[in-house]
Design a protein around this motif. Structure first.
Motif, short mmCIF file in Angstrom:
data_model
loop_
_atom_site.label_atom_id
_atom_site.label_comp_id
_atom_site.label_asym_id
_atom_site.label_seq_id
_atom_site.Cartn_x
_atom_site.Cartn_y
_atom_site.Cartn_z
N PHE A 167 -23.92 9.99 -23.87
CA PHE A 167 -23.13 9.92 -22.64
C PHE A 167 -22.20 11.12 -22.54
N ASN A 168 -21.95 11.57 -21.32
CA ASN A 168 -20.86 12.52 -21.10
C ASN A 168 -19.56 11.90 -21.62
N ALA A 169 -18.68 12.75 -22.12
CA ALA A 169 -17.46 12.25 -22.75
C ALA A 169 -16.58 11.45 -21.79
N ASN A 170 -16.69 11.71 -20.48
CA ASN A 170 -15.84 11.00 -19.52
C ASN A 170 -16.41 9.64 -19.08
N THR A 171 -17.39 9.11 -19.78
CA THR A 171 -17.99 7.82 -19.40
C THR A 171 -17.15 6.67 -19.98
N SER A 172 -16.82 5.69 -19.14
CA SER A 172 -15.97 4.59 -19.62
C SER A 172 -16.75 3.73 -20.61
N SER A 173 -16.01 3.07 -21.50
CA SER A 173 -16.70 2.28 -22.53
C SER A 173 -17.39 1.07 -21.90
#
Ligand SMILES: *[C@@H]1O[C@H](CO)[C@@H](O)[C@H](O)[C@H]1NC(C)=O
Ligand SMILES: *[C@@H]1O[C@H](CO)[C@@H](O)[C@H](O)[C@H]1NC(C)=O
Ligand SMILES: *[C@@H]1O[C@H](CO)[C@@H](O)[C@H](O)[C@H]1NC(C)=O
Ligand SMILES: *[C@@H]1O[C@H](CO)[C@@H](O)[C@H](O)[C@H]1NC(C)=O
Ligand SMILES: *[C@@H]1O[C@H](CO)[C@@H](O)[C@H](O)[C@H]1NC(C)=O
Ligand SMILES: [Zn+2]
Ligand SMILES: [Zn+2]
Length: 315
Positions: A167-173
């Protein structure tokens, strides 16, 4: 007594929320322009019909070059080509193939959907496996599977059944968990396994990559397929083996079915189907059906699973 009234009242609220509100909300979708064209048919000239042609072009029903260019004169004529394209669309979506823009066609076209095109270009092929049954499409409706593959049937090598995703780092958990559940469901029904790659500060070097790369993006995001804000196009993913999976960051996503929202796991199941090699299916219950209503959660269907088995020649 009081509790009966309360129950009746709350189911009324439930019905209102589930059935009524989505109608209002999808009217504000990027596909809302279709409403103004309702009732038009061959021979008409309706302002904005040009946008319908763009819609049908985008999803594979027309193959008009230069339609994206603003310099060409906007053609709002309802011609033979447009009628044929609408008929094909109607057959794919189990609508009466009138070739006219009737109300059921408009409401179907307005549903939120995947950005991948339904069929390959020529406007006459159908969303179905092979062309063998084309002479009797209606008769064979219940007899054949309706999954299909991308042109040329691209797939992962048979010895590559363990795919990694990142996932891109800005993806919410919350989003990563829902999408991971979708991968788990595909793994449970196919020969594939999926392993999430985590990027933390210690694994930035050497450059880590994965077979499948997932991220949320808004509007134009550099791949020539801009997203369009709430509703309209929800996501798109590539055919094997490029592994790119983009979601529209502007959707009202939900975890699980919530009225007025789009269930993220349902859309992820659909896009993973593309990543594994499935194109759109005409089975309305299949996860590979192109559109999904808000407030609805879907699961993998026998048609989807059979499609992967056939593509990879697995028993
Ligand atoms: C799949 O590959 C990943 C990363 O290479 C590895 O950690 C994992 O154990 C593999 N899983 C299976 C089932 O082979
Ligand atoms: C994630 O899910 C939890 C539990 O469902 C919820 O409380 C929280 O608000 C969600 N976070 C985001 C950023 O959506
Ligand atoms: C990664 O590095 C950033 C900035 O150097 C830091 O703020 C963050 O806490 C680090 N994250 C982890 C998981 O170590
Ligand atoms: C890693 O990425 C950087 C910048 O993106 C690039 O310059 C470098 O060559 C890459 N290293 C390797 C080992 O691929
Ligand atoms: C998330 O990160 C990617 C990569 O850095 C970036 O291109 C994208 O625009 C970001 N998405 C959002 C919604 O901010
Ligand atoms: Zn799709
Ligand atoms: Zn994209």
């Amino acid at each position: 007594m009081a509790s009966t009234i309360f129950q009746a009242f709350s189911s009324l609220i439930f019905l209102f929320t589930v059935l009524i509100l989505p109608v209002f909300s999808t009217n504000q979708s990027p596909f809302g322009f279709l409403e103004n064209m309702q009732g038009s048919h061959k021979g008409d000239q309706v302002e904005g019909l040009y946008e319908l042609k763009q819609y049908l072009n985008k999803f594979g029903y027309l193959n008009i070059q230069n339609l994206q260019s603003t310099s060409v004169e906007k053609d709002d004529r309802f011609d033979d080509l447009l009628e044929a394209a609408i008929k094909t669309y109607q057959l794919n979506y189990h609508l009466n193939p009138t070739g006219a823009l009737d109300s059921s066609t408009v409401s179907t076209m307005m549903l939120p959907r995947c950005g991948v095109s339904d069929i390959m270009i020529d406007g006459t092929s159908r969303m179905r496996a092979g062309q063998k049954k084309m002479n009797h499409p209606r008769k064979s409706m219940h007899a054949v599977s309706h999954y299909q593959f991308f042109s040329g049937s691209p797939k992962w090598p048979l010895d590559k059944a363990n795919l990694t995703y990142l996932f891109n780092a800005n993806t919410s958990s919350n989003a990563t968990s829902a999408i991971a559940r979708a991968f788990d469901k595909w793994a449970a029904s196919t020969h594939f396994t999926f392993t999430q790659i985590f990027l933390d500060n210690s694994t930035v070097l050497p450059n880590v990559t994965a077979d499948i790369r997932i991220g949320f993006y808004s509007k134009d995001h550099g791949d020539g397929y801009p997203f369009d804000g709430p509703y309209g196009v929800l996501a798109h993913a590539s055919a094997p083996t490029s592994g790119s999976f983009h979601l529209d960051a502007d959707e009202p996503w939900s975890i699980g079915p919530v009225a007025d929202h789009i269930d993220l796991e349902t859309v992820a199941l659909h896009e993973i189907g593309h990543l594994l090699g499935l194109e759109h299916s005409s089975v309305a219950e299949a996860i590979m059906f192109p559109s999904v209503s808000d407030g609805v959660a879907k699961e993998l269907h026998g048609d989807d699973v059979q499609g992967i088995k056939d593509l990879y020649n697995k028993p």
